[in-house]
Design an enzyme around this catalytic site. Structure first.
Site, PDB file in Angstrom:
ATOM      1  N   SER A 906      41.620  60.791  13.276  1.00 41.07           N
ATOM      2  CA  SER A 906      40.514  59.863  13.068  1.00 41.07           C
ATOM      3  C   SER A 906      40.882  58.870  11.969  1.00 41.07           C
ATOM      4  CB  SER A 906      39.247  60.623  12.690  1.00 41.07           C
ATOM      5  OG  SER A 906      39.413  61.256  11.434  1.00 41.07           O
ATOM      6  N   HIS A 907      40.134  57.783  11.895  1.00 41.43           N
ATOM      7  CA  HIS A 907      40.422  56.743  10.902  1.00 41.43           C
ATOM      8  C   HIS A 907      40.392  57.314   9.485  1.00 41.43           C
ATOM      9  CE1 HIS A 907      40.355  52.877   8.833  1.00 41.43           C
ATOM     10  NE2 HIS A 907      39.363  53.364   8.108  1.00 41.43           N
ATOM     11  N   VAL A 908      39.356  58.098   9.185  1.00 41.32           N
ATOM     12  CA  VAL A 908      39.235  58.607   7.814  1.00 41.32           C
ATOM     13  C   VAL A 908      40.391  59.550   7.478  1.00 41.32           C
ATOM     14  CG1 VAL A 908      37.768  60.604   8.336  1.00 41.32           C
ATOM     15  CG2 VAL A 908      37.586  59.479   6.112  1.00 41.32           C
ATOM     16  N   ARG A 911      43.427  57.313   6.824  1.00 38.41           N
ATOM     17  CA  ARG A 911      43.227  56.645   5.543  1.00 38.41           C
ATOM     18  C   ARG A 911      43.500  57.600   4.378  1.00 38.41           C
ATOM     19  NH1 ARG A 911      44.214  52.572   6.623  1.00 38.41           N
ATOM     20  NH2 ARG A 911      43.095  50.614   6.702  1.00 38.41           N
TER      21      ARG A 911
END
Length: 1299
Positions: A906-908, A911
């Site tokens: 996922s993006h988080v 990141r």
């Protein structure tokens, strides 16, 4: 003992008697065979009963006395025999041997020896026929426990071998056949039971020994695997539009000829054979109301307006009157017009209400010489459309049917006079709000539940007879039963409504409350004091409180009249002295009875409690069973197979449940409760003469499953996994049967069956798969809880405020509702299993997504997204309850710990790894609770193997944090290079981003079995150029204006910029160039399918450009000090591959940093569920680069949604110049958009080849791993690779360097 010659099965009769008693009659042999045997068994009785009987000769009406009769029989006046039932174990038994061939039947009645009264069958004698022909047989239902015990002995005699499900089934069939053979020889069931237990008393009574065979996952679950697919209930398309009306030919006809596109309200009323349809439309700015009827002849609409309340009737303004109207006595009368069509006939009145601010229209209809009304009231049409937007404000009525709740508030003063008034109003309002769908029913339900929870007054200065309350209640609940049948989407809320109230009843049902209290007082000499006070209350205002009072008196009598027991029962059920004294007819005295009345009092109070529950209790199991079985026993011809269309199995299950509901061992009764529901399920899908009783029965069974499981939890041994498996199965099945739109629950149940069948103690793979199933169940329960909060809580907030309900009762309204269902109990069972499975799978308490050691100060938040734009001035570790996966990590945060389960990709997650932020999921609620208690304190997070170790830290409060994202990343602003479209061969760094160039690089370099889709692109600068054309210059000015406001700090204008961009128009040059490039590469041009298809494609392109201004991306640029103006967006265009599976490969394991391992995640369908914020986990596996043929699954899927594309379509991928920069990775910040909406499919893993076919799984995983090795070798660096699988072929859609 004489035995019949026949070796066939006996004839069997079943009778359900009073107070739960059962009479079973078995007839062996035939009258022709000279010897026949009649065995009568009484079950569930507590008193002495006598059989008063005689035989019948052929052609004779008078009884004859047989020459032979049982021991203890006495002759009664030379015309009958009287034989006492003798106790035999748990039953009472009489065996009659008949040797006279003339006797073809026996007749009898039952005499209650202790009360000197007679029990008949519908006021006539019981009659049992003795068939002449021996071949007439009836299937005997041998009790399951007897079959199990016999099968156990057979298995034990073989040496207790490990049996397959087929072998166990064979043992059971052999046991059943042997029992039938013995029974046919004249041996009674009681004798068979005693014989089996005598053979092995110690062994059969040893529950643990029996459980070796019967309570394993295979025998308890696999053998009883239900075909839960038959219970599937999706929302119906008709109701999903919000009409929630039964199918109406008239409504369809009126819509076709008079509806149009702007219908905002549809209502349909039925009165006998007449149907009335109302459509509310908008024309320009005016509202028009059309009333249509299927009546013929002269028909008149008698109508008026409501302005301040729905009960108001005002004369309509003269300027809105239709043709053929006249004002008369404060109303308007308008004649209907005929509307003949080729498909049918109707009459209509069309009223232009203009823009008048009216609350609604009231009307009645004159036709055929009489007035047509809505159940005695006016028809009412609300002109205030329901606001279906869900807001946070609790006083604005958003997410509610506001007009309904306002009217409920206005009419509460009338409703609080008595329960009769309340139920009458509830019936009227429920009828009127049918067109409002589920939200209308929710409004009425919230009102009734506030009443049931004593937040509203039940009675005030009004006396009403119990039968009047019961009749009003009966009318309301019967109407709800019709809604349950006709509006399948609303069944769940109807069940909640019925559970909050009693069933009521007509005539004698309510009158018995009044009559039987007098009998109770007379029988037990208690006509004064508290009993007389209660008597006065019952006569004038009976309520659900009376059930509690009666139970308290019963407990008081059973405990030898200890007054503290009386008060304990009252108080534990919410009744206090003050409440008792507040009744219109107050109860202020304490009970006082004579000691010698105890037994009679207990008997009479027990009987009276049943009467009260029959009216006032909606979920009381005993009352529901009694209501049905007492009806069954009164029906003539009740014999072998069914009663009123209900199976004999259901009757047996209900009787068992009634007798054993309070047993300490809950296993058998839970099974019977669930089996009863399964038997009822198909019956509740169609009309039945006692439908409402059956529905109440099902609701009470569902409630009993929950309460029984709650009671048994404390005795459940976590070391016996098989027991927990069994109860999880039952609770899942219970949830399936109670839930509307239950597809997800159905598939969870099927998955659960699969893991139970494959049970392997201490097997890691089995534990991983089982945990994934439990994780999915958790997600389903969470979704259901959130759905309840979203749908129900707004009505509770708004109506509770209007009615002055206590604030705490409003705030916990939906929470308590959820807690009263099956989901919390199922969740508790899952929590029992979770640590056991994690231990077997060697998972520990954490899944570490970004392994970084940090120190920081603890801050707890509910949702990470609410703080994503915040800047923390000191190193902060956030404890976030909810992380969807799409959030940005706030500046200053060094760690995020959550119970949520975002994808590793996922993006988080990306990141966190890129920013060197510790990110982990915690599976132990105790650890999370301890962390939340450290709010504001400094902690240290260290890595220990695959887990985290948390301890206190001496980090000072004054310590500041340096962002891990390098500042001042430079972007070179791109300009249009002269082309509006570029083919893959033309891609360069001046035209497109890294995403497109990587696709170009792979073409021709990977083996032919790795497919790379053909692509074109809209290069950098196309958007900016199009925006500045004369065609879009006004929109460009708006974007510039909003952008200045964003720079000044108003991030809300980011949304305005995106909305403006979606309005820009394409220039002919762009369209022509893009069409030419796509056709030259044989990519389908959407315009060939029509102008609308091109519009869809253009809208998707604009959404990609607009995503530059999504809040998450903007904040990320600002944090990295990236110049947002210099960020440019190319658009990569590819044909959508209708994938079976989508995957992302990390050629270096991102969780451990191990370069020798490939880590892959894979999902069913398109990849958006993998990289987007879709709940649940993907399937994951690791592969050693040295051994790609041996992939190891490290996680099984728990995602419940898959996205699929069933037709040819295009995807437009964002490709910015901010992708994969040194020190700043912009991948995943911007949107890729498919031209057509994907189809969301609820996933069924129980039949997915990737899960069930290990050979296929191993082959595909090895193939995917090989793709990773090939591409990593091409780039000579670790890669993140996205791809799909279609019909076994692998496609790579993009790759980028792994950071």
């Amino acid at each position: 003992m004489a035995t019949p010659k026949s070796t066939n099965h006996p004839q069997v009769w079943h009778f359900n008697l009073e107070e739960g008693m059962q009479l079973q009659v078995y007839v062996f042999g035939s009258s022709n065979g000279c010897n026949s045997r009649v065995e009568l068994q009484l079950k569930n009785c507590s008193r002495t009963w006598i059989l008063h009987w005689g035989g019948l000769d052929r052609g004779q009406k008078n009884w004859v006395i047989p020459a032979d009769h049982p021991c203890g029989t006495k002759t009664y006046k030379q015309i009958a025999l009287q034989t006492p039932f003798m106790r035999s174990g748990d039953i009472y038994l009489i065996v009659i041997e008949l040797r006279d061939p003339k006797i073809h039947a026996i007749e009898f009645v039952l005499k209650d020896g202790s009360r000197d009264r007679w029990l008949k069958l519908n006021q006539e004698n019981f009659r049992i026929e003795i068939h002449e022909n021996e071949s007439v047989t009836s299937h005997l239902s041998i009790p399951k426990d007897l079959v199990d015990q016999k099968a156990y002995l057979l298995w034990e005699s073989k040496g207790k071998p490990i049996s397959s499900p087929q072998q166990q089934k064979q043992d059971s069939e052999d046991a059943l056949r042997e029992l039938h053979r013995e029974f046919s020889r004249g041996i009674s069931l009681d004798e068979l039971r005693n014989g089996i237990q005598g053979t092995s008393t110690r062994r059969i009574n040893d529950n643990r020994a029996l459980s070796e065979r019967l309570n394993s996952p295979i025998s308890s679950i696999c053998q009883k695997r239900r075909d839960v697919g038959q219970w599937l209930h999706k929302y119906s398309e008709r109701q999903s539009k919000g009409t929630h009306l039964p199918v109406s030919v008239l409504l369809d006809l009126v819509e076709k000829y008079k509806g149009g596109d702007n219908v905002i309200l549809r209502q349909s009323f039925r009165v006998g054979d007449f149907e009335i349809v109302v459509l509310l439309r908008t024309t320009m700015a005016d509202h028009r109301m059309l009333v249509a009827v299927n009546m013929k002849g002269t028909t008149v609409l008698h109508w008026g307006m409501s302005k301040s309340s729905s009960g108001e009737w005002l004369t309509p303004p003269s300027d809105i009157l239709p043709e053929r109207s006249k004002l008369l006595n404060g109303a308007c009368q308008t004649y209907f017009k005929d509307m003949p069509t080729g498909e049918g006939f109707f009459q209509f009145v069309d009223i232009n209400l203009q823009q008048r601010d009216f609350l609604g229209v009231q009307f009645v209809i004159w036709s055929g010489g009489s007035w047509i009304k809505n159940n005695g009231s006016n028809f009412f049409v609300s002109l205030k459309p329901t606001d279906h937007k869900f807001g946070k404000g609790d006083m604005d009525g958003k997410g509610t049917v506001k007009w309904l709740l306002d009217e409920i508030s206005e009419r509460e003063k009338h409703a609080e006079r008595s329960l009769m008034h309340r139920f009458d109003i509830a019936t009227e309002l429920t009828e009127r709000c049918q067109s409002e769908g589920e939200l209308g029913l929710i409004g009425v339900f919230v009102w009734l539940r506030f009443m049931a929870c004593r937040q509203l007054t039940w009675n005030k200065n009004y006396n009403v007879k119990p039968r009047e309350i019961s009749a009003a209640q009966d009318k309301f609940t019967s109407f709800l039963g019709k809604i349950y049948l006709n509006q399948p989407n609303d069944r769940e809320i109807v069940r909640l409504m019925l559970a909050s109230i009693g069933r009521g009843g007509q005539g004698e049902v309510g009158q018995r409350i009044r009559d039987e209290i007098l009998l109770l007082q007379r029988n037990n000499d208690c006509k004064s004091g508290m009993m007389e006070e209660w008597h006065q209350k019952l006569h004038n205002n009976s309520s659900p409180d009376d059930v509690i009072i009666c139970q308290a008196l019963l407990d008081y009598a059973r405990c030898n009249f200890k007054i503290d027991v009386y008060w304990r029962t009252l108080n534990s059920n919410g009744l206090t002295r003050d409440i008792l004294a507040s009744y219109d007819h107050p109860i202020v005295s304490e009970p006082r009875f004579k000691a010698d009345t105890k037994e009679g009092l207990i008997l009479d109070l027990t009987s009276y409690l049943r009467t009260l529950k029959a009216v006032h209790s909606g979920v009381d199991l005993e009352s529901a069973i009694e209501s049905w079985l007492s009806y069954s026993s009164k029906r003539p011809g009740i014999q072998v197979n069914s009663v009123g269309g209900l199976s004999l199995k259901l009757q047996e299950c209900l009787n068992f449940a009634k007798v054993h509901i309070n047993d300490k061992s809950i296993h058998p009764v839970m099974e019977k409760l669930l089996e009863s529901r399964i038997e009822l399920h198909p019956i509740l899908l169609k009309s039945h003469e006692r439908f409402k009783d059956l529905l109440f029965l099902d609701i009470s069974l569902a409630s009993a499953v929950r309460t029984t499981m709650e009671r048994g939890l404390k005795d459940l041994d976590d070391s016996h996994l098989t027991d927990i498996f069994f109860f999880v199965s039952l609770m899942l099945e219970n949830l399936c049967l109670s839930t509307v739109n239950n597809e997800d629950v159905i598939y969870c149940t099927k998955d659960w069956y699969c893991v139970c069948e494959s049970y392997k103690p201490n097997n890691v793979q089995w534990a991983l798969q089982t945990k994934a199933v439990l994780d999915r169940i958790r997600l389903v329960l969470t979704d259901r809880a959130q759905h309840y909060q979203k749908m129900i809580q707004p009505s509770a907030q708004y109506l509770g405020h209007l009615l002055g309900v206590e604030k705490w009762a409003i705030e916990i309204f939906t929470e308590e509702l959820i807690r009263a269902g099956s989901a919390p109990v199922l969740s508790m069972l899952i929590n029992r299993l979770d640590p056991i499975l994690r231990k077997i799978a060697n998972l520990g308490c954490w899944q570490v997504i970004s392994p970084v050691e940090v120190c920081g100060f603890v801050t707890s938040v509910n949702e990470l997204i609410t703080v994503q734009s915040k800047v923390y001035g000191k190193p902060t570790i956030i404890i976030a309850n909810k992380v969807t996966g799409g959030e940005e990590i706030p500046d200053g945060v060094v760690g995020v710990l959550t119970p949520d389960m975002p994808d590793v990709l996922s993006h988080v997650s990306i990141r966190a790894r890129n920013s060197k932020v510790c990110f982990a999921t915690c599976f132990d609620q105790r650890i999370l609770r301890d962390l939340r208690l450290k709010e504001g304190k400094a902690i240290s997070v260290r890595l220990k193997f695959s887990n985290l170790e948390i301890s206190s830290s001496d980090l000072s409060v004054g310590h500041t944090v340096m962002s891990s994202i390098p500042r001042g990343v430079t972007l070179k602003k791109k300009t249009l290079g002269g082309k509006y479209a570029a083919s893959v061969e033309e891609f360069s760094s001046e035209l497109v981003g890294a995403k497109s160039r990587n696709i170009q690089y792979l073409r021709g370099k990977v083996p032919s079995w790795i497919k790379v889709p053909t692509s074109v692109a809209l290069p950098f600068g196309v958007f900016e150029n199009i925006l500045l054309t004369d065609l879009n210059k006004d929109l460009a000015n708006k974007v510039s204006c909003f952008d200045r406001l964003v720079r000044a700090g108003d991030l809300s204008k980011l949304q305005a910029i995106q909305e403006t961009i979606l309005q820009i128009s394409a220039t002919p040059t762009l369209i022509n160039e893009l069409r030419s490039k796509m056709k030259s590469l044989r990519i389908p041009w959407p315009g060939d399918e029509g102008e609308q298809r091109w519009k869809q494609a253009w809208q998707a392109i604009k959404k990609v450009w607009a995503s530059k201004w999504n809040e998450r991306a903007y904040i990320s640029c600002r944090k990295a000090n990236v110049n947002h103006d210099h960020l440019c967006m190319a658009v990569l265009v590819q044909e959508v591959i209708c994938a079976d599976y989508a995957f992302v490969i990390h050629t270096r394991n991102p969780l451990t940093g191990d370069t020798s391992e490939i880590y892959t995640e894979i999902v069913k369908g398109l990849g958006e569920t993998l990289v987007g914020a879709y709940p649940g986990r993907a399937m994951s596996f690791i592969t050693k680069k040295s051994d790609v043929k041996s992939p190891i699954v490290v996680g099984y899927p728990s995602k419940h949604i898959g996205l699929f594309m069933k037709k040819q379509s295009l995807i437009f991928r964002s490709d910015s110049n901010g992708e994969d920069l040194e020190g700043y990775a912009g991948a995943g910040l911007y949107d890729s958009v498919i031209m057509d909406k994907e189809e969301e499919v609820v996933l069924d893993y129980s039949c997915d080849q990737l899960i069930v076919d290990k050979s296929f799984q191993r082959s595909l995983f090895s193939k995917i791993a090989e793709v990773g090795i090939i591409i990593e070798n091409l780039y000579r660096s670790a890669q993140d690779i996205e791809g799909v699988v279609k019909h076994g072929e692998v496609y790579v859609v993009q790759t980028r360097p792994q950071i």
